[in-house]
Design a protein around this motif. Structure first.
Motif, PDB file in Angstrom:
ATOM      1  N   GLN A 109       0.826  -1.213   0.000  1.00 58.60           N
ATOM      2  CA  GLN A 109       0.000   0.000   0.000  1.00 58.60           C
ATOM      3  C   GLN A 109       0.860   1.262   0.000  1.00 58.60           C
ATOM      4  OE1 GLN A 109      -2.782  -0.076   3.254  1.00 58.60           O
ATOM      5  NE2 GLN A 109      -3.820  -1.899   2.488  1.00 58.60           N
ATOM      6  N   GLU A 110       1.904   1.257   0.819  1.00 55.85           N
ATOM      7  CA  GLU A 110       2.749   2.445   0.967  1.00 55.85           C
ATOM      8  C   GLU A 110       4.108   2.291   0.288  1.00 55.85           C
ATOM      9  OE1 GLU A 110       2.629   4.208   4.980  1.00 55.85           O
ATOM     10  OE2 GLU A 110       1.251   2.558   5.448  1.00 55.85           O
ATOM     11  N   ASN A 111       4.322   1.132  -0.344  1.00 56.16           N
ATOM     12  CA  ASN A 111       5.590   0.831  -1.005  1.00 56.16           C
ATOM     13  C   ASN A 111       6.777   0.972  -0.043  1.00 56.16           C
ATOM     14  OD1 ASN A 111       6.927  -0.163  -3.226  1.00 56.16           O
ATOM     15  ND2 ASN A 111       7.325   1.846  -4.101  1.00 56.16           N
ATOM     16  N   LEU A 112       6.652   0.296   1.099  1.00 53.25           N
ATOM     17  CA  LEU A 112       7.695   0.272   2.128  1.00 53.25           C
ATOM     18  C   LEU A 112       7.990  -1.167   2.505  1.00 53.25           C
ATOM     19  CD1 LEU A 112       6.403   3.027   4.580  1.00 53.25           C
ATOM     20  CD2 LEU A 112       8.411   3.188   3.095  1.00 53.25           C
ATOM     21  N   LEU A 113       9.205  -1.406   2.953  1.00 56.52           N
ATOM     22  CA  LEU A 113       9.559  -2.707   3.511  1.00 56.52           C
ATOM     23  C   LEU A 113       9.734  -2.534   5.007  1.00 56.52           C
ATOM     24  CD1 LEU A 113      10.416  -5.686   3.282  1.00 56.52           C
ATOM     25  CD2 LEU A 113      12.761  -4.867   2.945  1.00 56.52           C
ATOM     26  N   GLU A 114       8.967  -3.305   5.766  1.00 53.41           N
ATOM     27  CA  GLU A 114       9.115  -3.329   7.224  1.00 53.41           C
ATOM     28  C   GLU A 114       9.992  -4.525   7.563  1.00 53.41           C
ATOM     29  OE1 GLU A 114       5.350  -3.469   9.243  1.00 53.41           O
ATOM     30  OE2 GLU A 114       4.482  -1.919   7.943  1.00 53.41           O
ATOM     31  N   VAL A 115      11.151  -4.271   8.145  1.00 47.36           N
ATOM     32  CA  VAL A 115      12.060  -5.339   8.557  1.00 47.36           C
ATOM     33  C   VAL A 115      11.898  -5.517  10.065  1.00 47.36           C
ATOM     34  CG1 VAL A 115      14.461  -6.076   8.716  1.00 47.36           C
ATOM     35  CG2 VAL A 115      13.673  -4.819   6.695  1.00 47.36           C
ATOM     36  N   HIS A 116      11.465  -6.708  10.472  1.00 53.17           N
ATOM     37  CA  HIS A 116      11.219  -7.005  11.886  1.00 53.17           C
ATOM     38  C   HIS A 116      12.238  -8.044  12.350  1.00 53.17           C
ATOM     39  CE1 HIS A 116       7.205  -5.048  11.965  1.00 53.17           C
ATOM     40  NE2 HIS A 116       7.258  -5.312  10.675  1.00 53.17           N
ATOM     41  N   ARG A 117      12.967  -7.700  13.422  1.00 53.88           N
ATOM     42  CA  ARG A 117      13.987  -8.609  13.973  1.00 53.88           C
ATOM     43  C   ARG A 117      13.927  -8.616  15.494  1.00 53.88           C
ATOM     44  NH1 ARG A 117      18.999  -6.459  10.244  1.00 53.88           N
ATOM     45  NH2 ARG A 117      18.406  -7.575   8.349  1.00 53.88           N
TER      46      ARG A 117
ATOM     47  N   PRO B 104      12.883 -11.174  17.992  1.00 53.65           N
ATOM     48  CA  PRO B 104      11.603 -11.509  18.626  1.00 53.65           C
ATOM     49  C   PRO B 104      11.771 -11.781  20.123  1.00 53.65           C
ATOM     50  CG  PRO B 104      12.452 -13.413  17.436  1.00 53.65           C
ATOM     51  CD  PRO B 104      13.407 -12.277  17.178  1.00 53.65           C
ATOM     52  N   ARG B 105      10.966 -11.084  20.914  1.00 54.65           N
ATOM     53  CA  ARG B 105      10.947 -11.312  22.368  1.00 54.65           C
ATOM     54  C   ARG B 105       9.583 -10.945  22.903  1.00 54.65           C
ATOM     55  NH1 ARG B 105      15.966  -8.244  24.868  1.00 54.65           N
ATOM     56  NH2 ARG B 105      16.954  -8.029  22.837  1.00 54.65           N
ATOM     57  N   GLY B 106       9.053 -11.806  23.749  1.00 53.35           N
ATOM     58  CA  GLY B 106       7.786 -11.518  24.401  1.00 53.35           C
ATOM     59  C   GLY B 106       6.629 -11.319  23.436  1.00 53.35           C
ATOM     60  N   GLY B 107       6.615 -12.036  22.332  1.00 49.08           N
ATOM     61  CA  GLY B 107       5.507 -11.955  21.396  1.00 49.08           C
ATOM     62  C   GLY B 107       5.522 -10.746  20.484  1.00 49.08           C
ATOM     63  N   ARG B 108       6.660 -10.073  20.415  1.00 44.22           N
ATOM     64  CA  ARG B 108       6.767  -8.943  19.483  1.00 44.22           C
ATOM     65  C   ARG B 108       8.208  -8.804  19.015  1.00 44.22           C
ATOM     66  NH1 ARG B 108       7.411  -3.848  23.196  1.00 44.22           N
ATOM     67  NH2 ARG B 108       7.792  -2.914  21.207  1.00 44.22           N
ATOM     68  N   TYR B 109       8.368  -8.057  17.951  1.00 44.91           N
ATOM     69  CA  TYR B 109       9.707  -7.798  17.431  1.00 44.91           C
ATOM     70  C   TYR B 109      10.201  -6.484  18.022  1.00 44.91           C
ATOM     71  CZ  TYR B 109       9.284 -11.707  14.301  1.00 44.91           C
ATOM     72  OH  TYR B 109       9.163 -12.989  13.814  1.00 44.91           O
ATOM     73  N   ARG B 110      11.394  -6.536  18.586  1.00 45.88           N
ATOM     74  CA  ARG B 110      11.942  -5.363  19.280  1.00 45.88           C
ATOM     75  C   ARG B 110      12.682  -4.421  18.341  1.00 45.88           C
ATOM     76  NH1 ARG B 110      12.331  -5.793  24.932  1.00 45.88           N
ATOM     77  NH2 ARG B 110      14.342  -4.760  24.826  1.00 45.88           N
ATOM     78  N   GLU B 111      13.079  -4.924  17.177  1.00 42.97           N
ATOM     79  CA  GLU B 111      13.754  -4.076  16.200  1.00 42.97           C
ATOM     80  C   GLU B 111      12.896  -4.017  14.940  1.00 42.97           C
ATOM     81  OE1 GLU B 111      17.612  -4.263  13.271  1.00 42.97           O
ATOM     82  OE2 GLU B 111      17.760  -5.302  15.192  1.00 42.97           O
ATOM     83  N   ILE B 112      12.488  -2.816  14.568  1.00 44.81           N
ATOM     84  CA  ILE B 112      11.681  -2.618  13.363  1.00 44.81           C
ATOM     85  C   ILE B 112      12.324  -1.501  12.552  1.00 44.81           C
ATOM     86  CG2 ILE B 112       9.413  -2.028  12.420  1.00 44.81           C
ATOM     87  CD1 ILE B 112       8.271  -2.958  15.173  1.00 44.81           C
ATOM     88  N   ARG B 113      12.556  -1.789  11.300  1.00 48.74           N
ATOM     89  CA  ARG B 113      13.182  -0.808  10.421  1.00 48.74           C
ATOM     90  C   ARG B 113      12.339  -0.672   9.162  1.00 48.74           C
ATOM     91  NH1 ARG B 113      18.529  -1.593   7.359  1.00 48.74           N
ATOM     92  NH2 ARG B 113      18.796   0.517   6.658  1.00 48.74           N
ATOM     93  N   LEU B 114      12.138   0.557   8.699  1.00 52.21           N
ATOM     94  CA  LEU B 114      11.389   0.806   7.468  1.00 52.21           C
ATOM     95  C   LEU B 114      12.362   1.181   6.363  1.00 52.21           C
ATOM     96  CD1 LEU B 114       8.413   2.962   8.810  1.00 52.21           C
ATOM     97  CD2 LEU B 114       8.450   0.514   8.337  1.00 52.21           C
ATOM     98  N   LEU B 115      12.201   0.542   5.207  1.00 49.71           N
ATOM     99  CA  LEU B 115      13.060   0.830   4.063  1.00 49.71           C
ATOM    100  C   LEU B 115      12.218   1.328   2.900  1.00 49.71           C
ATOM    101  CD1 LEU B 115      15.397  -2.316   4.057  1.00 49.71           C
ATOM    102  CD2 LEU B 115      15.825  -0.093   5.097  1.00 49.71           C
ATOM    103  N   SER B 116      12.744   2.325   2.214  1.00 54.03           N
ATOM    104  CA  SER B 116      12.089   2.840   1.015  1.00 54.03           C
ATOM    105  C   SER B 116      12.501   1.977  -0.171  1.00 54.03           C
ATOM    106  CB  SER B 116      12.483   4.301   0.799  1.00 54.03           C
ATOM    107  OG  SER B 116      13.850   4.366   0.445  1.00 54.03           O
ATOM    108  N   PRO B 117      11.823   2.114  -1.300  1.00 59.47           N
ATOM    109  CA  PRO B 117      12.166   1.291  -2.473  1.00 59.47           C
ATOM    110  C   PRO B 117      13.599   1.481  -2.962  1.00 59.47           C
ATOM    111  CG  PRO B 117      10.030   2.313  -2.778  1.00 59.47           C
ATOM    112  CD  PRO B 117      10.624   2.909  -1.533  1.00 59.47           C
ATOM    113  N   GLU B 118      14.191   2.615  -2.667  1.00 59.99           N
ATOM    114  CA  GLU B 118      15.565   2.870  -3.109  1.00 59.99           C
ATOM    115  C   GLU B 118      16.603   2.158  -2.242  1.00 59.99           C
ATOM    116  OE1 GLU B 118      13.443   5.590  -2.240  1.00 59.99           O
ATOM    117  OE2 GLU B 118      12.678   5.541  -4.296  1.00 59.99           O
TER     118      GLU B 118
END
Length: 174
Positions: free
Chosen positions: A134-142, A144-158
């Motif tokens: 929808q937004e042309n973004l990549l969400e990188v989730h790394r 995992p602890r306690g049922g969630r990802y503690r590191e989240i990074r958003l990348l643009s298409p470039e």
């Protein structure tokens, strides 16, 4: 009075064999939306790029079931799995086999973020890429602890992405 029935993996596999676009998540069966051309193209493109970049160092599974637990068996769009291929001859991949899991999200974006990501984190999947079509973004989730990802990074298409398991690999994801 109605009774709610929760499935376990074996029951789900027997009852829904051959039924397209169904996933078992926390004992409940979900009918997933059919995927459109944008989704199919994104899966095919990233599948091609992963196979080309990783060669024989990993296996890439496309829209295949993943045995997360006794009550969850989703079908992620892509999984980068530990080799060799023969280890999957008699069983489905499990969280211990997954190096990277990728979901393409268009109309399913809220569901993937709110339902699937926590499930993958609880199972210990080390890295999930959520391709937000929808937004042309990549969400990188790394991490995992306690049922969630503690590191989240958003990348643009470039911006190219590098899987944590293969940091030397730089993949254009869009």
């Amino acid at each position: 009075m109605a009774t709610r029935y929760r499935f376990r993996v074996g029951e789900f596999e027997r009852a829904f064999q051959g039924v397209p676009h169904v996933e078992l998540l926390r004992g409940e069966v979900y009918q997933m939306s059919p995927i459109g051309p944008k989704h199919v193209f994104a899966v095919m493109r990233l599948d091609h790029r992963l196979k080309e970049a990783l060669g024989n160092r990993a296996l890439v599974a496309v829209q295949s079931p993943l045995r997360l637990s006794e009550d969850s068996e989703p079908e992620p769009d892509l999984m980068v799995l530990k080799p060799p291929l023969e280890r999957y001859a008699e069983r489905l991949p499990t969280p211990e086999d997954v190096l990277l899991l990728i979901e393409m999200a268009d109309t399913s974006l809220p569901f993937d973020q709110e339902v699937k990501l926590p499930l993958y984190a609880e199972a210990g999947i080390p890295e999930v890429w959520l391709v937000n079509l929808q937004e042309n973004l990549l969400e990188v989730h790394r991490d995992p602890r306690g049922g969630r990802y503690r590191e989240i990074r958003l990348l643009s298409p470039e911006e190219a992405a590098s899987p944590a398991a293969f940091p030397e690999v730089r993949l254009p994801w869009a």
